[in-house]
Scaffold this active site. Structure first.
Site, PDB file in Angstrom:
ATOM      1  N   ASP A 165      -9.545 -20.264 -74.605  1.00 35.58           N
ATOM      2  CA  ASP A 165      -8.488 -21.170 -74.167  1.00 35.58           C
ATOM      3  C   ASP A 165      -8.242 -20.281 -72.753  1.00 35.58           C
ATOM      4  O   ASP A 165      -7.085 -19.705 -72.650  1.00 35.58           O
ATOM      5  CB  ASP A 165      -7.588 -21.619 -74.936  1.00 35.58           C
ATOM      6  CG  ASP A 165      -6.413 -22.395 -74.235  1.00 35.58           C
ATOM      7  OD1 ASP A 165      -6.961 -23.286 -73.401  1.00 35.58           O
ATOM      8  OD2 ASP A 165      -5.139 -22.418 -74.414  1.00 35.58           O
ATOM      9  N   GLU A 192     -12.940 -23.652 -73.470  1.00 38.27           N
ATOM     10  CA  GLU A 192     -12.373 -24.906 -73.128  1.00 38.27           C
ATOM     11  C   GLU A 192     -12.314 -25.216 -71.686  1.00 38.27           C
ATOM     12  O   GLU A 192     -12.029 -24.239 -70.826  1.00 38.27           O
ATOM     13  CB  GLU A 192     -10.804 -25.088 -73.665  1.00 38.27           C
ATOM     14  CG  GLU A 192     -10.101 -26.632 -73.653  1.00 38.27           C
ATOM     15  CD  GLU A 192      -9.021 -26.769 -74.180  1.00 38.27           C
ATOM     16  OE1 GLU A 192      -8.632 -27.432 -75.232  1.00 38.27           O
ATOM     17  OE2 GLU A 192      -7.969 -26.016 -73.854  1.00 38.27           O
ATOM     18  N   ASP A 214      -1.570 -21.053 -77.110  1.00 36.73           N
ATOM     19  CA  ASP A 214      -2.793 -20.634 -76.557  1.00 36.73           C
ATOM     20  C   ASP A 214      -3.701 -20.308 -77.648  1.00 36.73           C
ATOM     21  O   ASP A 214      -5.050 -20.515 -77.478  1.00 36.73           O
ATOM     22  CB  ASP A 214      -2.694 -19.775 -75.339  1.00 36.73           C
ATOM     23  CG  ASP A 214      -1.342 -20.086 -74.429  1.00 36.73           C
ATOM     24  OD1 ASP A 214      -2.031 -20.567 -73.504  1.00 36.73           O
ATOM     25  OD2 ASP A 214      -0.503 -19.590 -74.685  1.00 36.73           O
TER      26      ASP A 214
END
Length: 157
Positions: free
Chosen positions: A7, A66, A139
Site C-alpha cells: 500500500d 494498490e 496502511d
C-alpha cells in the site's frame, strides 16, 4: 506461495507478506516503511532498499500493489506516483511482474462493498487471517488486504 502486498504512501508504505497454500492464507509479516528523510531522492532510495530487504528475507513469489488514490493535492499525487514507479521498477527487476488493484477492487474483494471504510477492511483482514490484535496503522491492514485480494484471484494450487 508467498505474496507481498504493498500500500504505497507518501509518508508510510504499508507492506504485508502472506502465505497462500492449499487455499489457506496465513500472515508471515506485516509493517510499514516509514519515509522520514526530506529529500525525494533519499526517500526513493530508502524505500527501494527496504523493498530489497523484504524480497531477500522472505523469498516472495508474487507482488500486488494498490493503485494510487487520486486525492486533492496534485503535489502529493506526483510524489506518490514517483514512489510507485520506483517500487514497480525494482519489483520488475527482482520478480519479473506484479499485479495492480484499485482501492475499490480491494474493498470489494474483502467486504463486498467497494466503498467500505478502511476500518471495515481492517476488520475483515483480522477475521480472514484470525488475527486477534489490533493492526495499526491502517496502511498495514490495507497492504494485507491487497495481498489477500491477489491470493483470491490466483488459481488454486
Amino acid at each position: 506461495m508467498r505474496i507481498l502486498g504493498i500500500d504505497p504512501g507518501s509518508r508510510k508504505c504499508g507492506y504485508a507478506i502472506i502465505s497462500h497454500a492449499s487455499n489457506k492464507l496465513s500472515l508471515i509479516t506485516a509493517g510499514f516503511i516509514n519515509i522520514t528523510t526530506t529529500r525525494l531522492q533519499e526517500q526513493i532510495l530508502d524505500l527501494i532498499e527496504a523493498l530489497d530487504c523484504l524480497l531477500d528475507r522472505y523469498e516472495v513469489n508474487e507482488v500486488a500493489i494498490e493503485d494510487i488514490f487520486f486525492g486533492y493535492n496534485p503535489k502529493s499525487v506526483i510524489k506518490l506516483a514517483q514512489f510507485r514507479g520506483a517500487l514497480s521498477l525494482k519489483i520488475l527487476e527482482r520478480i519479473g511482474n506484479f499485479s495492480e488493484y484499485t482501492p475499490l477492487q480491494v474493498k470489494k474483494a474483502l467486504t463486498g462493498n467497494g466503498k467500505a471504510a478502511k476500518e471495515q477492511v481492517a476488520f475483515m483482514v483480522k477475521r480472514l487471517l484470525n488475527i486477534t490484535s489490533e493492526i495499526k496503522p491502517l496502511d498495514i491492514s490495507d497492504a494485507i488486504a491487497v495481498a489477500i485480494t491477489h491470493a483470491q484471484r490466483l488459481k488454486p494450487r
